[in-house]
Design a protein around this motif. Structure first.
Motif, PDB file in Angstrom:
ATOM      1  N   TYR A   1       0.808  -1.217   0.000  1.00 24.77           N
ATOM      2  CA  TYR A   1       0.000   0.000   0.000  1.00 24.77           C
ATOM      3  C   TYR A   1       0.840   1.265   0.000  1.00 24.77           C
ATOM      4  O   TYR A   1       0.305   2.352  -0.160  1.00 24.77           O
ATOM      5  CB  TYR A   1      -0.925   0.012   1.217  1.00 24.77           C
ATOM      6  N   MET A   2       2.124   1.155   0.210  1.00 23.81           N
ATOM      7  CA  MET A   2       2.982   2.327   0.362  1.00 23.81           C
ATOM      8  C   MET A   2       3.312   2.950  -1.000  1.00 23.81           C
ATOM      9  O   MET A   2       4.394   2.790  -1.536  1.00 23.81           O
ATOM     10  CB  MET A   2       4.260   1.957   1.119  1.00 23.81           C
ATOM     11  N   ARG A   3       2.345   3.647  -1.524  1.00 25.35           N
ATOM     12  CA  ARG A   3       2.513   4.394  -2.761  1.00 25.35           C
ATOM     13  C   ARG A   3       2.111   5.839  -2.487  1.00 25.35           C
ATOM     14  O   ARG A   3       1.278   6.115  -1.618  1.00 25.35           O
ATOM     15  CB  ARG A   3       1.644   3.824  -3.882  1.00 25.35           C
ATOM     16  N   ARG A   4       2.683   6.763  -3.242  1.00 26.35           N
ATOM     17  CA  ARG A   4       2.466   8.183  -2.998  1.00 26.35           C
ATOM     18  C   ARG A   4       0.992   8.555  -2.952  1.00 26.35           C
ATOM     19  O   ARG A   4       0.549   9.273  -2.056  1.00 26.35           O
ATOM     20  CB  ARG A   4       3.181   9.010  -4.067  1.00 26.35           C
ATOM     21  N   ILE A   5       0.191   8.067  -3.894  1.00 27.76           N
ATOM     22  CA  ILE A   5      -1.214   8.461  -3.949  1.00 27.76           C
ATOM     23  C   ILE A   5      -1.972   8.027  -2.693  1.00 27.76           C
ATOM     24  O   ILE A   5      -2.819   8.748  -2.174  1.00 27.76           O
ATOM     25  CB  ILE A   5      -1.888   7.937  -5.233  1.00 27.76           C
ATOM     26  N   PHE A   6      -1.646   6.852  -2.155  1.00 26.73           N
ATOM     27  CA  PHE A   6      -2.295   6.371  -0.931  1.00 26.73           C
ATOM     28  C   PHE A   6      -1.824   7.177   0.271  1.00 26.73           C
ATOM     29  O   PHE A   6      -2.632   7.629   1.090  1.00 26.73           O
ATOM     30  CB  PHE A   6      -2.006   4.884  -0.719  1.00 26.73           C
ATOM     31  N   ILE A   7      -0.509   7.385   0.370  1.00 20.86           N
ATOM     32  CA  ILE A   7       0.054   8.133   1.497  1.00 20.86           C
ATOM     33  C   ILE A   7      -0.493   9.558   1.516  1.00 20.86           C
ATOM     34  O   ILE A   7      -0.912  10.059   2.560  1.00 20.86           O
ATOM     35  CB  ILE A   7       1.592   8.131   1.447  1.00 20.86           C
ATOM     36  N   GLU A   8      -0.521  10.211   0.360  1.00 19.60           N
ATOM     37  CA  GLU A   8      -1.028  11.580   0.296  1.00 19.60           C
ATOM     38  C   GLU A   8      -2.498  11.665   0.685  1.00 19.60           C
ATOM     39  O   GLU A   8      -2.911  12.618   1.341  1.00 19.60           O
ATOM     40  CB  GLU A   8      -0.812  12.163  -1.099  1.00 19.60           C
ATOM     41  N   SER A   9      -3.292  10.674   0.305  1.00 20.27           N
ATOM     42  CA  SER A   9      -4.709  10.716   0.666  1.00 20.27           C
ATOM     43  C   SER A   9      -4.901  10.542   2.170  1.00 20.27           C
ATOM     44  O   SER A   9      -5.810  11.134   2.750  1.00 20.27           O
ATOM     45  CB  SER A   9      -5.501   9.666  -0.117  1.00 20.27           C
ATOM     46  N   MET A  10      -4.038   9.771   2.815  1.00 18.38           N
ATOM     47  CA  MET A  10      -4.127   9.608   4.271  1.00 18.38           C
ATOM     48  C   MET A  10      -3.637  10.868   4.992  1.00 18.38           C
ATOM     49  O   MET A  10      -4.245  11.313   5.958  1.00 18.38           O
ATOM     50  CB  MET A  10      -3.307   8.399   4.736  1.00 18.38           C
ATOM     51  N   LEU A  11      -2.557  11.451   4.490  1.00 20.01           N
ATOM     52  CA  LEU A  11      -2.038  12.684   5.089  1.00 20.01           C
ATOM     53  C   LEU A  11      -3.041  13.827   4.941  1.00 20.01           C
ATOM     54  O   LEU A  11      -3.174  14.661   5.840  1.00 20.01           O
ATOM     55  CB  LEU A  11      -0.694  13.055   4.465  1.00 20.01           C
ATOM     56  N   ALA A  12      -3.762  13.868   3.823  1.00 18.26           N
ATOM     57  CA  ALA A  12      -4.771  14.907   3.605  1.00 18.26           C
ATOM     58  C   ALA A  12      -5.898  14.808   4.635  1.00 18.26           C
ATOM     59  O   ALA A  12      -6.537  15.808   4.956  1.00 18.26           O
ATOM     60  CB  ALA A  12      -5.341  14.797   2.195  1.00 18.26           C
ATOM     61  N   ARG A  13      -6.128  13.629   5.163  1.00 20.29           N
ATOM     62  CA  ARG A  13      -7.143  13.431   6.210  1.00 20.29           C
ATOM     63  C   ARG A  13      -6.583  13.713   7.605  1.00 20.29           C
ATOM     64  O   ARG A  13      -7.293  13.603   8.586  1.00 20.29           O
ATOM     65  CB  ARG A  13      -7.676  12.014   6.146  1.00 20.29           C
TER      66      ARG A  13
END
Length: 106
Positions: A88-100
């Protein structure tokens, strides 16, 4: 092992043990759990599980984001750490979690 099982696909066996088949038939499930401390011991409480119909890693990330989106309002205002494995450690996933406002541990 049934070909009739929902979402049944051929998956690469990552165990790399000589006595196991290199590929196996199985299903891919993505689960979301809430981990709490009870008497100084962590306990995982399963919240939601979703069957991923395909075998791509993209489908797993989409399923994970969908599960988190479903419970996001329950987590609003709380300190949240999302613990995921390396798939799961891909930029798009990480960024969506950080945005929350979540921390991500991989």
């Amino acid at each position: 092992a049934s070909k009739k099982a929902p979402g049944s696909q051929i998956h690469h066996q990552h165990g790399n043990k000589p006595n196991l088949a290199q590929y196996v038939r199985g299903q891919c499930w993505v689960s979301l759990a809430w981990v709490i401390r009870r008497e100084k011991r962590p306990v995982a409480l399963p919240l939601l599980t979703r069957l991923v119909p395909g075998i791509s890693n993209t489908g797993k990330r989409v399923a994970a984001k969908t599960l988190i989106r479903a419970v996001y309002r329950l987590l609003d205002g709380r300190k949240v750490r999302v613990l995921v494995d390396s798939w799961y450690m891909r930029r798009i996933f990480i960024e969506s979690m950080l945005a929350r406002g979540f921390d991500v541990i991989g």
